[in-house]
Design a protein around this motif. Structure first.
Motif, PDB file in Angstrom:
ATOM      1  N   PHE A 167       0.835  -1.198   0.000  1.00  0.00           N
ATOM      2  CA  PHE A 167       0.000   0.000   0.000  1.00  0.00           C
ATOM      3  C   PHE A 167       0.871   1.250   0.000  1.00  0.00           C
ATOM      4  N   GLY A 168       0.596   2.139  -0.943  1.00  0.00           N
ATOM      5  CA  GLY A 168       1.273   3.430  -0.991  1.00  0.00           C
ATOM      6  C   GLY A 168       0.340   4.508  -0.497  1.00  0.00           C
ATOM      7  N   ASP A 169       0.710   5.192   0.563  1.00  0.00           N
ATOM      8  CA  ASP A 169      -0.181   6.158   1.209  1.00  0.00           C
ATOM      9  C   ASP A 169      -0.216   7.475   0.435  1.00  0.00           C
ATOM     10  N   LEU A 170      -1.395   7.848  -0.058  1.00  0.00           N
ATOM     11  CA  LEU A 170      -1.595   9.128  -0.743  1.00  0.00           C
ATOM     12  C   LEU A 170      -2.555  10.020   0.034  1.00  0.00           C
ATOM     13  N   SER A 171      -2.763   9.724   1.306  1.00  0.00           N
ATOM     14  CA  SER A 171      -3.706  10.484   2.128  1.00  0.00           C
ATOM     15  C   SER A 171      -3.230  11.910   2.356  1.00  0.00           C
ATOM     16  N   SER A 172      -4.213  12.813   2.459  1.00  0.00           N
ATOM     17  CA  SER A 172      -3.885  14.205   2.763  1.00  0.00           C
ATOM     18  C   SER A 172      -5.160  14.962   3.121  1.00  0.00           C
ATOM     19  N   GLY A 173      -5.025  15.926   4.007  1.00  0.00           N
ATOM     20  CA  GLY A 173      -6.125  16.832   4.320  1.00  0.00           C
ATOM     21  C   GLY A 173      -7.426  16.166   4.689  1.00  0.00           C
ATOM     22  N   GLY A 174      -7.378  15.108   5.468  1.00  0.00           N
ATOM     23  CA  GLY A 174      -8.593  14.425   5.880  1.00  0.00           C
ATOM     24  C   GLY A 174      -9.096  13.407   4.868  1.00  0.00           C
ATOM     25  N   PHE A 175      -8.401  13.263   3.738  1.00  0.00           N
ATOM     26  CA  PHE A 175      -8.772  12.284   2.715  1.00  0.00           C
ATOM     27  C   PHE A 175      -7.861  11.084   2.844  1.00  0.00           C
ATOM     28  N   THR A 176      -8.430   9.905   3.068  1.00  0.00           N
ATOM     29  CA  THR A 176      -7.665   8.683   3.257  1.00  0.00           C
ATOM     30  C   THR A 176      -7.662   7.873   1.963  1.00  0.00           C
ATOM     31  N   TYR A 177      -6.455   7.604   1.440  1.00  0.00           N
ATOM     32  CA  TYR A 177      -6.349   6.912   0.153  1.00  0.00           C
ATOM     33  C   TYR A 177      -4.991   6.230   0.052  1.00  0.00           C
ATOM     34  N   SER A 178      -5.015   4.997  -0.451  1.00  0.00           N
ATOM     35  CA  SER A 178      -3.780   4.259  -0.681  1.00  0.00           C
ATOM     36  C   SER A 178      -3.815   3.622  -2.070  1.00  0.00           C
ATOM     37  N   THR A 179      -2.657   3.513  -2.684  1.00  0.00           N
ATOM     38  CA  THR A 179      -2.568   2.711  -3.892  1.00  0.00           C
ATOM     39  C   THR A 179      -2.491   1.240  -3.503  1.00  0.00           C
ATOM     40  N   LEU A 180      -2.948   0.381  -4.398  1.00  0.00           N
ATOM     41  CA  LEU A 180      -2.803  -1.064  -4.260  1.00  0.00           C
ATOM     42  C   LEU A 180      -1.617  -1.457  -5.125  1.00  0.00           C
ATOM     43  N   ASP A 181      -0.550  -1.927  -4.505  1.00  0.00           N
ATOM     44  CA  ASP A 181       0.717  -2.133  -5.212  1.00  0.00           C
ATOM     45  C   ASP A 181       1.045  -3.612  -5.356  1.00  0.00           C
ATOM     46  N   LEU A 182       1.539  -3.963  -6.536  1.00  0.00           N
ATOM     47  CA  LEU A 182       2.081  -5.291  -6.803  1.00  0.00           C
ATOM     48  C   LEU A 182       3.498  -5.121  -7.329  1.00  0.00           C
TER      49      LEU A 182
END
Length: 268
Positions: A167-182
């Protein structure tokens, strides 16, 4: 334009298809919006349509099966697996639900439909003759797939356990988001639905498609009877439009920018 003529690695979003009450109407909508040529199969396939770009498949268009009338129109993202039966067992062990057990699709492959613990529905595809998406980086081709979840933590645990994602964390400013990495490379995304999203909107996977002009495509959605939910907006990865088609299925359109790249032949 890039082509793909081999199986996708396990866990990679490899195919998307649409199930709607009226497949003919859907074909007209997406041909008008994305320029697809749709090749319709015979009665033995349920008249399933293969959407083609440059003569290669990029997505499927099907009609709601008999007995399932009333099911909402929706796009389904399929994740590649080398053994669908084994993966279905892993889905159950990780707290997911199997909605449609493994079945053979003639010689094309073997599939199943599942639901993660937070309620998002997705497909599993074990390739036979049909590997999945055959065109990348071209207008009309899939651009991205993401799961927007009501329970980010539960979904992250589930997908990591079943598919072995990093998982690559792209969260910012109250927005939670991760990439799904292989193998260290992003193949999809996972985000948390925020409190501003109406409670009746469930966890779901969302398909993105490349377009050459986001603003013109947004206007075309409306002309074809669909609805623009979020107007064209610039992001670090391209200019995005969120829309629903004329039967209510949600999707996104993405126009590339300098960061997302503009491959040779894009305007061909």
């Amino acid at each position: 334009m890039l082509y793909r003529d081999e199986r996708w690695a396990d866990g990679t979003p490899c195919w998307v298809d649409l199930m709607v009450p009226d497949r003919v109407r859907a074909a007209e909508f997406y041909q008008g919006l994305l320029g697809w040529q749709i090749e319709v199969g015979g009665a033995d396939t349920g008249f399933y349509g293969m959407a083609m770009v440059a003569g290669r498949p990029v997505a499927g268009v099907g009609e709601t099966p008999p007995g399932q009338e009333g099911m909402p129109a929706a796009w389904t993202t399929y994740l590649a697996v080398s053994d669908v039966d084994k993966t279905v067992a892993a889905v159950t062990e990780a707290g997911g639900t199997v909605l449609a057990p493994p079945m053979d699709v003639m010689s094309a492959g073997r599939m199943a439909i599942a639901q993660d613990p937070a309620g998002a529905v997705f497909g599993l595809w074990q390739a036979g003759d049909h590997y999945g998406t055959g065109v990348l980086d071209a207008p009309g081709a899939p651009a991205w797939n993401e799961c927007m979840s009501r329970d980010f933590a539960a979904a992250k645990s589930f997908y990591g356990e079943v598919f072995g994602y990093g998982f690559g964390d792209l969260s910012s400013g109250g927005f939670t988001y991760s990439t799904l990495d292989l193998a260290g490379r992003p193949v999809g995304g996972l985000g948390q639905l925020g409190p501003e999203v109406p409670a009746e909107i469930p966890s779901s996977w969302l398909a993105y498609f490349w377009v050459a002009d986001a603003d013109a495509s947004a206007a075309r959605v409306t002309e074809l009877g669909g609805q623009v939910v979020d107007a064209p907006a610039d992001t670090p990865h391209g200019r995005l439009v969120t829309a629903v088609d004329d039967q209510g299925a949600a999707f996104r359109l993405m126009m590339p920018n300098e960061q997302s790249g503009n491959p040779p032949g894009w305007k061909d």
